[in-house]
Design an enzyme around this catalytic site. Structure first.
Site, PDB file in Angstrom:
ATOM      1  N   GLY A  80      36.750  46.931  39.308  1.00 20.62           N
ATOM      2  CA  GLY A  80      35.491  46.477  38.718  1.00 20.62           C
ATOM      3  C   GLY A  80      35.686  45.904  37.339  1.00 20.62           C
ATOM      4  N   GLU A  81      36.489  46.566  36.514  1.00 15.43           N
ATOM      5  CA  GLU A  81      36.768  46.065  35.175  1.00 15.43           C
ATOM      6  C   GLU A  81      37.580  44.775  35.223  1.00 15.43           C
ATOM      7  OE1 GLU A  81      35.587  50.192  35.036  1.00 15.43           O
ATOM      8  OE2 GLU A  81      37.175  49.199  36.168  1.00 15.43           O
ATOM      9  N   PHE A  82      38.479  44.672  36.195  1.00 15.64           N
ATOM     10  CA  PHE A  82      39.223  43.427  36.374  1.00 15.64           C
ATOM     11  C   PHE A  82      38.272  42.251  36.600  1.00 15.64           C
ATOM     12  CE2 PHE A  82      40.595  40.389  39.624  1.00 15.64           C
ATOM     13  CZ  PHE A  82      41.614  39.738  38.948  1.00 15.64           C
ATOM     14  N   GLN A  87      35.336  41.939  35.571  1.00 15.82           N
ATOM     15  CA  GLN A  87      34.668  41.617  34.313  1.00 15.82           C
ATOM     16  C   GLN A  87      35.582  40.819  33.387  1.00 15.82           C
ATOM     17  OE1 GLN A  87      33.414  45.822  33.690  1.00 15.82           O
ATOM     18  NE2 GLN A  87      31.437  44.937  33.144  1.00 15.82           N
ATOM     19  N   GLY A  88      36.856  41.113  33.427  1.00 15.16           N
ATOM     20  CA  GLY A  88      37.795  40.384  32.578  1.00 15.16           C
ATOM     21  C   GLY A  88      38.247  39.058  33.153  1.00 15.16           C
TER      22      GLY A  88
END
Length: 405
Positions: free
Chosen positions: A56-58, A60-61
């Site tokens: 999920g954070e990937f 976003q990045g």
């Protein structure tokens, strides 16, 4: 104290790696990270480091990485993950030059890691606050940015017992936060280098929609039927929507479970009435007369929502709902369970009318019946969902315009 906690955690991971395959992958990956870096880092190149806890954070990045690569091809990108659920899915991502696990945050590991990489800039996505890495970066005057971060009053930083640990936040050069509450909470700690830019996931889902490819199997399955797409579902979710669609022949059902394991797939199949086909075993001919299509592989859900007329995002009866934006961007209503209070985008969708919460089967049945009876209501809710996503786009541009390379 922090070093003691990390040491105990390291011991725990080592022990758990003997019994759990996911933990074993993380344990091995973290130890192999230094070898990967020794073999891959080009001492003559300039590196920008992105760290994401998981998938999920990937996501976003990712918009930042891809725009950075387009606008600054002279820079190289190092991408690190903490969780196997991120690394194992994206270890071959072409948008980064080096991809590896992040070694556990001991002082020795952090110093060794940074001595190998020498990043010029670092981006930590959303929730990652590693004490040793961040303090060493600060001492070396490396700019560090927190991207799409969001803070809440009950987090450890804002409790009396977390005041010492909250100093880790002062290692960041600037915070790009999602909302005003986060800005105010950071201000209470004396942190003022904060900009409200929103969430880069809005840019990402719009990008996915614009680049979506056709899926012949799904097209052959859908035909002229209305389709209900259930994404990232868990058993409590499945008990609700399967019960409903088992007695309807005028809609088709696509199920993309969160856990794609044989036990879970068999559990789903045992509940279904009507012909069901797995995606990996399907042909255009075999799905034409099927009632249910089960997505038993990763990487398709964000595009599959585009074939739906109503969506359901799972997790709301347990761990917390998953990514509602992937569905909302496709102009379809988004339904989810009650565990959504911690998810800003879910709250916003509810407020906009593009999202609907259900607390059990009766509410679900009533809502779907209303969508079937009134097509204009369904379309209006779908338009509200898409309008909400569009209104929140632009975080990537705001962040990169504020960062100097």
């Amino acid at each position: 104290m922090y070093e003691i906690v990390i040491s105990l955690y390291t011991l725990g991971v080592a022990v758990m790696s003997l019994f759990n395959d996911k933990v074993k992958k993380m344990w091995r990956g973290e130890r192999e990270a230094f070898r990967v870096l020794r073999n891959s880092v080009d001492p003559g190149s300039r590196y920008v480091w992105f760290h994401a806890a998981s998938l999920g954070e990937f996501e976003q990045g990712r918009p930042i990485m891809e725009r950075l690569r387009r606008e600054h091809p002279e820079l190289k990108i190092l991408l690190t993950f903490f969780s196997p659920s991120g690394y194992e899915v994206r270890k071959n991502y072409e948008g980064a030059d080096i991809i590896c696990y992040l070694p556990l945050d001991t002082y020795f590991n952090a110093r060794r890691f940074l001595n190998l990489v020498h990043p010029e800039v670092a981006f930590f996505i959303k929730y990652e606050f590693w004490w040793n890495y961040l303090h060493i970066l600060k001492r070396r005057n490396v700019p560090v940015y927190s991207v799409s971060s969001i803070f809440r009053p009950n987090q450890v930083f804002f409790r009396w017992y977390g005041r010492t640990y909250s100093n880790v936040l002062k290692c960041f050069t600037r915070f790009f936060v999602q909302n005003e509450v986060s800005r105010q909470l950071l201000a209470k700690l004396g942190i003022t280098e904060v900009e409200i830019t929103g969430d880069t996931r809005f840019d990402r889902v719009l990008q996915i929609k614009s680049q979506a490819k056709s899926l012949p199997i799904v097209e052959a399955f859908r035909q002229d039927y209305k389709v209900f797409v259930a994404g990232s579902s868990w058993p409590p979710d499945e008990d609700i929507f399967i019960k409903y669609f088992n007695v309807r022949d005028d809609w088709k059902l696509i199920i993309a479970p969160h856990v794609i394991g044989e036990d879970h797939l068999q559990q789903i199949l045992s509940k279904l009435k009507g012909k069901a086909v797995r995606y990996t075993e399907a042909t255009p001919e075999s799905v034409a007369d099927a009632k249910i299509l089960i997505i038993d592989c990763f990487g398709l859900l964000s595009s599959i929502y585009g074939y739906g007329h109503v969506s359901y995002v799972g997790g709301g009866f347990g761990v917390g709902i998953h990514n509602v934006l992937e569905a909302a961007v496709w102009n379809i209503p988004v339904i989810f369970g009650p565990n959504n209070e911690r998810f800003q985008e879910a709250q916003d969708l509810l407020a906009s009318g593009g999202g609907r919460q259900i607390d059990g089967y009766q509410q679900f049945e009533s809502l779907i019946n209303s969508y079937i009876a009134d097509d204009s209501l369904r379309k209006a809710d779908g338009d509200k969902a898409a309008q909400y996503v569009s209104s929140k786009a632009g975080a990537t541009g705001k962040i990169l315009s504020a960062v100097k390379f």
